[in-house]
Design an enzyme around this catalytic site. Structure first.
Site, PDB file in Angstrom:
ATOM      1  N   ARG A  14       0.868  -1.037  -0.059  1.00  0.00           N
ATOM      2  CA  ARG A  14      -0.475  -0.414   0.092  1.00  0.00           C
ATOM      3  C   ARG A  14       0.884   1.630  -0.132  1.00  0.00           C
ATOM      4  O   ARG A  14       1.304   2.229  -1.498  1.00  0.00           O
ATOM      5  CB  ARG A  14      -1.110  -0.033   1.236  1.00  0.00           C
ATOM      6  CG  ARG A  14      -2.476   0.560   0.985  1.00  0.00           C
ATOM      7  CD  ARG A  14      -1.656   2.303   1.270  1.00  0.00           C
ATOM      8  NE  ARG A  14      -1.125   2.647   3.078  1.00  0.00           N
ATOM      9  CZ  ARG A  14      -0.762   3.290   3.385  1.00  0.00           C
ATOM     10  NH1 ARG A  14      -1.071   4.950   2.430  1.00  0.00           N
ATOM     11  NH2 ARG A  14      -0.167   4.037   4.519  1.00  0.00           N
ATOM     12  N   ASP A  15       1.572   1.877   1.387  1.00  0.00           N
ATOM     13  CA  ASP A  15       2.267   2.677   1.488  1.00  0.00           C
ATOM     14  C   ASP A  15       3.300   2.626  -0.163  1.00  0.00           C
ATOM     15  O   ASP A  15       4.142   3.836   0.158  1.00  0.00           O
ATOM     16  CB  ASP A  15       2.965   2.785   2.625  1.00  0.00           C
ATOM     17  CG  ASP A  15       2.908   4.593   3.265  1.00  0.00           C
ATOM     18  OD1 ASP A  15       2.280   5.323   2.659  1.00  0.00           O
ATOM     19  OD2 ASP A  15       3.585   4.755   4.071  1.00  0.00           O
ATOM     20  N   HIS A 207       4.353   4.863  12.608  1.00  0.00           N
ATOM     21  CA  HIS A 207       5.091   4.113  11.722  1.00  0.00           C
ATOM     22  C   HIS A 207       5.892   5.836  10.478  1.00  0.00           C
ATOM     23  O   HIS A 207       5.230   6.684  10.821  1.00  0.00           O
ATOM     24  CB  HIS A 207       3.276   4.853  10.564  1.00  0.00           C
ATOM     25  CG  HIS A 207       3.128   4.557   9.544  1.00  0.00           C
ATOM     26  ND1 HIS A 207       2.750   3.564   7.947  1.00  0.00           N
ATOM     27  CD2 HIS A 207       3.584   5.576   8.115  1.00  0.00           C
ATOM     28  CE1 HIS A 207       3.108   4.052   7.507  1.00  0.00           C
ATOM     29  NE2 HIS A 207       3.781   5.476   6.472  1.00  0.00           N
ATOM     30  N   HIS A 209       8.821   8.038   8.450  1.00  0.00           N
ATOM     31  CA  HIS A 209       9.568   7.484   7.461  1.00  0.00           C
ATOM     32  C   HIS A 209      10.670   8.025   7.330  1.00  0.00           C
ATOM     33  O   HIS A 209      10.940   8.684   7.719  1.00  0.00           O
ATOM     34  CB  HIS A 209       8.578   8.923   6.296  1.00  0.00           C
ATOM     35  CG  HIS A 209       7.659   8.334   5.015  1.00  0.00           C
ATOM     36  ND1 HIS A 209       7.543   7.450   3.704  1.00  0.00           N
ATOM     37  CD2 HIS A 209       6.255   7.652   6.048  1.00  0.00           C
ATOM     38  CE1 HIS A 209       6.113   6.841   4.414  1.00  0.00           C
ATOM     39  NE2 HIS A 209       5.179   7.203   5.315  1.00  0.00           N
ATOM     40  N   CYS A 240       4.250   9.353   0.249  1.00  0.00           N
ATOM     41  CA  CYS A 240       2.630   9.689   0.053  1.00  0.00           C
ATOM     42  C   CYS A 240       3.040  11.043  -1.730  1.00  0.00           C
ATOM     43  O   CYS A 240       3.087  11.330  -1.380  1.00  0.00           O
ATOM     44  CB  CYS A 240       2.021  10.544   0.936  1.00  0.00           C
ATOM     45  SG  CYS A 240       0.467  11.465   1.009  1.00  0.00           S
ATOM     46  N   ASN A 249       9.650   4.807   3.517  1.00  0.00           N
ATOM     47  CA  ASN A 249       9.644   4.649   5.008  1.00  0.00           C
ATOM     48  C   ASN A 249      10.086   4.245   5.472  1.00  0.00           C
ATOM     49  O   ASN A 249      10.872   3.220   4.285  1.00  0.00           O
ATOM     50  CB  ASN A 249       7.918   2.840   4.781  1.00  0.00           C
ATOM     51  CG  ASN A 249       6.747   3.251   3.548  1.00  0.00           C
ATOM     52  OD1 ASN A 249       6.617   4.180   3.126  1.00  0.00           O
ATOM     53  ND2 ASN A 249       6.250   3.471   5.024  1.00  0.00           N
TER      54      ASN A 249
END
Ligand code: ZN
Length: 300
Positions: A14-15, A207, A209, A240, A249
């Site tokens: 996903r990310d 979470h 980055h 993003c 990430n």
């Protein structure tokens, strides 16, 4: 003595992929998910259900959910930003939904289509819909450490948003450093304040980055604050589409190496994670930023 558990949630499907310029095929996404499950991950973000015109990379969320290995011991998380996304995620069979709020209006308007205040209007409906659909619900607060549009985000703002998140029935709350600006001191401060403000039975998740190379240090700080769920993206891919300059990430295999050596049990096999990181690099046709996947095996 049994080792302490640390859960690594793999977010590369996903990310990791959402910011890629070339659309990765459903087939390759499913092959990646297969690698992830075989490496021992038991929770992963499989797709997001967002506007396919804005994030074309995630347009095949339904097909991804339909094709994942069906296993009772693996949870596939669907990310959503609005009620429509939650409904689509449930229709696709998602049993866990991660709903995203922002700590800053500048990012919220671009990423979630409204101010922070506006996005909370639908929160009771979202929670009721997820519950009726049989999915457990978590929330993420993005830009919890800084915003690409509004700059510094006050700690009081993050705590306020956290309190609003837990007004509905969620099992987990994540703080996200969407643009990788936080340092360990910020992580200590923010997780400590949020932990004190929310019910003790809500699990915390972090979470990070690695935009400014602080993500591994931040992960250690989060674990020192008692966080036992960390997101990572194999190879360190990701970003993003609505956060200018957002880099990857934190690489999951780098988290895995470090925390295993620090004595935690993640249940994930390092060689399997490295193989998955190499698979992603092959699909994307480039060397991924993670370091452990490029280092000699240790212990040899
Ligand atoms: Zn992210």
């Amino acid at each position: 003595m049994a080792k302490e558990k640390l859960e690594l949630v793999e977010v590369s499907p996903r990310d990791g992929l959402q910011n890629e310029p070339d659309i990765v095929s459903t087939e390759n996404k499913l092959a990646l998910i297969d690698h992830i499950v075989r490496a021992g991950f038991r929770r992963l973000e499989a797709a997001s259900f967002v506007n396919p015109k804005k994030v074309p990379q995630m347009a095949d969320g339904d097909a991804v959910f339909a094709g994942v290995p069906k296993r009772d011991d693996v949870t596939y998380i669907a990310l959503a930003l609005n009620l429509r996304g939650v409904e689509r995620a449930l229709a696709a069979g998602a049993k866990e939904i991660n709903y995203v709020f922002c700590a800053s209006d500048g990012f919220s308007i671009r990423n979630n289509g409204g101010t922070v205040e506006e996005t909370f209007a639908v929160w009771p409906d979202v929670a009721a819909t997820a519950k009726a659909g049989g999915a457990r619900l978590s929330a993420t607060i993005s830009t919890a450490f800084g915003c690409p549009f509004d700059g510094e985000v006050a700690l009081s703002r993050v705590v306020e948003v956290a309190e609003r998140c837990v007004a509905q029935d969620i099992f987990e709350l994540a703080l996200a450093d969407t643009i990788g600006v936080g340092a360990p001191s910020d992580v200590h401060e923010r997780f400590r304040a949020v932990k004190a403000a929310i019910p003790a039975d809500i699990q915390l998740r972090a979470h990070f980055h690695n935009t400014r190379n602080t993500a591994l240090a931040n992960a250690v700080a989060a674990v020192e604050e008692g966080v036992r769920v960390l997101d990572g993206s194999l190879g360190g891919i990701g970003g993003c589409p609505f956060a200018p300059g957002a880099a990857g990430n934190v690489p999951t295999e780098d988290l895995l190496y470090m925390f295993t050596r620090m004595g935690f049990d993640t249940g994930v096999d390092l060689d399997g994670a490295i193989a998955a990181a190499h698979f992603i690099g092959g699909v994307l046709g480039r060397t991924t930023p993670g370091m452990v996947s490029r280092a000699p095996k240790w212990p040899a």
